[in-house]
Design an enzyme around this catalytic site. Structure first.
Site, PDB file in Angstrom:
ATOM      1  N   ASP A  47       0.884  -1.167   0.000  1.00 48.56           N
ATOM      2  CA  ASP A  47       0.000   0.000   0.000  1.00 48.56           C
ATOM      3  C   ASP A  47       0.924   1.220   0.000  1.00 48.56           C
ATOM      4  OD1 ASP A  47      -1.620   2.103   0.568  1.00 48.56           O
ATOM      5  OD2 ASP A  47      -2.532   1.230   2.373  1.00 48.56           O
ATOM      6  N   GLY A  69      -1.913   3.847  -8.328  1.00 49.84           N
ATOM      7  CA  GLY A  69      -2.724   4.993  -7.941  1.00 49.84           C
ATOM      8  C   GLY A  69      -4.112   4.912  -8.528  1.00 49.84           C
ATOM      9  N   SER A 107      -0.731  11.812 -17.250  1.00 42.96           N
ATOM     10  CA  SER A 107      -1.923  11.545 -18.055  1.00 42.96           C
ATOM     11  C   SER A 107      -2.256  12.715 -18.973  1.00 42.96           C
ATOM     12  CB  SER A 107      -3.093  11.295 -17.105  1.00 42.96           C
ATOM     13  OG  SER A 107      -4.314  11.283 -17.806  1.00 42.96           O
ATOM     14  N   ASN A 108      -2.969  12.396 -20.036  1.00 46.34           N
ATOM     15  CA  ASN A 108      -3.520  13.454 -20.914  1.00 46.34           C
ATOM     16  C   ASN A 108      -4.406  14.405 -20.096  1.00 46.34           C
ATOM     17  OD1 ASN A 108      -6.636  12.703 -21.693  1.00 46.34           O
ATOM     18  ND2 ASN A 108      -5.490  10.845 -21.316  1.00 46.34           N
ATOM     19  N   HIS A 109      -4.889  13.937 -18.927  1.00 45.48           N
ATOM     20  CA  HIS A 109      -5.789  14.775 -18.125  1.00 45.48           C
ATOM     21  C   HIS A 109      -5.053  15.873 -17.338  1.00 45.48           C
ATOM     22  CE1 HIS A 109      -9.120  12.464 -19.503  1.00 45.48           C
ATOM     23  NE2 HIS A 109      -8.443  11.352 -19.218  1.00 45.48           N
ATOM     24  N   TYR A 132      -8.269  14.241 -10.545  1.00 50.78           N
ATOM     25  CA  TYR A 132      -7.301  13.245 -11.022  1.00 50.78           C
ATOM     26  C   TYR A 132      -6.191  13.924 -11.848  1.00 50.78           C
ATOM     27  CZ  TYR A 132      -5.603   9.628 -14.237  1.00 50.78           C
ATOM     28  OH  TYR A 132      -4.809   8.813 -15.004  1.00 50.78           O
ATOM     29  N   LYS A 136      -2.031  14.287 -11.239  1.00 48.39           N
ATOM     30  CA  LYS A 136      -0.972  13.954 -12.190  1.00 48.39           C
ATOM     31  C   LYS A 136       0.003  15.117 -12.339  1.00 48.39           C
ATOM     32  CE  LYS A 136      -1.967   9.747 -13.072  1.00 48.39           C
ATOM     33  NZ  LYS A 136      -1.007   8.684 -12.719  1.00 48.39           N
ATOM     34  N   ARG A 170     -12.822   9.977 -29.394  1.00 42.76           N
ATOM     35  CA  ARG A 170     -11.797  10.728 -28.644  1.00 42.76           C
ATOM     36  C   ARG A 170     -10.491   9.947 -28.568  1.00 42.76           C
ATOM     37  NH1 ARG A 170      -9.576  12.129 -23.575  1.00 42.76           N
ATOM     38  NH2 ARG A 170     -10.445  10.345 -22.483  1.00 42.76           N
TER      39      ARG A 170
HETATM   40  C1  15L Z   1      -6.503   8.208 -18.081  1.00 45.00           C
HETATM   41  O1  15L Z   1      -5.659   8.924 -17.575  1.00 45.00           O
HETATM   42  C2  15L Z   1      -6.995   7.000 -17.381  1.00 45.00           C
HETATM   43  O2  15L Z   1      -6.035   6.414 -16.549  1.00 45.00           O
HETATM   44  C3  15L Z   1      -7.577   5.973 -18.326  1.00 45.00           C
HETATM   45  O3  15L Z   1      -8.329   5.055 -17.557  1.00 45.00           O
HETATM   46  C4  15L Z   1      -8.448   6.627 -19.381  1.00 45.00           C
HETATM   47  O4  15L Z   1      -9.589   7.165 -18.792  1.00 45.00           O
HETATM   48  C5  15L Z   1      -7.661   7.675 -20.120  1.00 45.00           C
HETATM   49  O5  15L Z   1      -7.089   8.603 -19.240  1.00 45.00           O
HETATM   50  C6  15L Z   1      -8.479   8.419 -21.168  1.00 45.00           C
HETATM   51  O6  15L Z   1      -8.427   9.639 -21.209  1.00 45.00           O
HETATM   52  O7  15L Z   1      -9.112   7.745 -21.964  1.00 45.00           O
END
Ligand code: 15L
Length: 276
Positions: A47, A69, A107-109, A132, A136, A170
């Site tokens: 953990d 995560g 992540s792209n996010h 989220y 990142k 997308r």
């Molecule tokens: C992410 O960052 C996620 O981890 C993945 O599960 C997807 O949701 C991906 O982005 C996405 O944008 O499709």
């Protein structure tokens, strides 16, 4: 052969990566969830929100791929514990254990609020689309700090969506095939010149929203392009949808408070339907 720790090894991306890297590296797989079929890999249940666990799993490895995560938008408590505290613990434990190289799958996010009409590179200002996404960005910032202050070598991959095929319109722009993922990860592990880098973790998609020249500079040559799946995907795409989600790269993450895993592996799908 190098020993690589993969945290979050039981997750979707971890499962693809372990399969693709088998035989190339000695893999130490770690996750909060148990992992059964580990073949030649070593498995350590941990953990990462507990510092002692992070110390245990990072000891004696050559590099870390920190996938562990919360992987979608969700409640703050879960994101705080896994992606903020857990991420800090992994970086700090790596430093104390003398592990120099960390690959951080961001992540792209982290930049999901950029419009789809804009092509962005690795130098743009961050624009997270969710809690989220903010977590990142925290990992990227931590990586930058640990590179500058402690001389660690940090490779941040802003991952799109990993899977055998793209799943919707997308994802035609952000799809990342498992073999391209493995190639980029190997660059992150092996490249001698890495100090702190941000690259986009996507295949060579014609519809990409990213200028991925930083990855190409480091030798990345993607083998896949989502375009071969475009006709089929666009034919089944339903019109409409939330206008904000449709206008921005992050899609649903820009508007929803919780986002389900968009394409869980078959075993996770089975688990979810058993729970219903
Ligand atoms: C992410 O960052 C996620 O981890 C993945 O599960 C997807 O949701 C991906 O982005 C996405 O944008 O499709």
């Amino acid at each position: 052969m190098k020993t690589i720790l993969i945290t979050g090894a039981a997750g979707d991306v971890g499962t693809h990566l372990r399969r693709e890297l088998a035989g190339k590296y000695r893999i130490r797989a770690s996750d909060l969830r148990p992992l059964k079929k580990v073949a030649q890999e070593g498995f350590m249940r941990a953990d990462i929100s507990k510092f002692a666990d992070a110390m245990k799993i990072t000891k004696g490895v050559d590099a870390i791929v920190h996938l562990g995560g919360y992987s979608v938008e969700g409640p703050w408590e879960g994101i705080l514990s896994a992606n903020i505290i857990g991420c800090y613990n992994v970086f700090e434990a790596a430093r104390r254990n003398g592990v120099k190289r960390i690959l951080f799958p961001t992540s792209n996010h982290a930049v999901g609020f950029y419009p789809r009409s804009q092509t962005i590179d690795h130098r743009v200002y961050i624009k997270p689309d969710s809690r989220y996404g903010v977590s990142k960005v925290f990992g990227e910032a931590l990586g930058s700090l640990y590179a500058d202050k402690y001389g660690m070598q940090v490779f941040c991959m802003r991952i799109g969506n990993v899977g055998p095929v793209p799943i919707d319109k997308r994802r035609l722009s952000i799809w990342f095939s498992p073999r391209d993922l493995a190639q980029l990860v190997a660059i992150g592990i092996e490249h001698p010149g890495i100090r702190f880098e941000i690259v986009y973790g996507i295949s060579g998609n014609k519809r990409a929203w990213y200028d991925n020249s930083n990855a190409f500079r480091l030798g990345y040559k993607p083998q896949d392009d989502s375009e071969v799946h475009a006709k089929e995907i666009l034919a089944r795409e339903k019109p409409g949808g939330d206008p904000v989600a449709e206008a921005h790269q992050g899609g649903l993450f820009c508007v929803a408070e919780e986002v389900p895993n968009p394409a869980p592996l078959p075993r996770a799908r089975k688990r979810a339907s058993r729970k219903k």
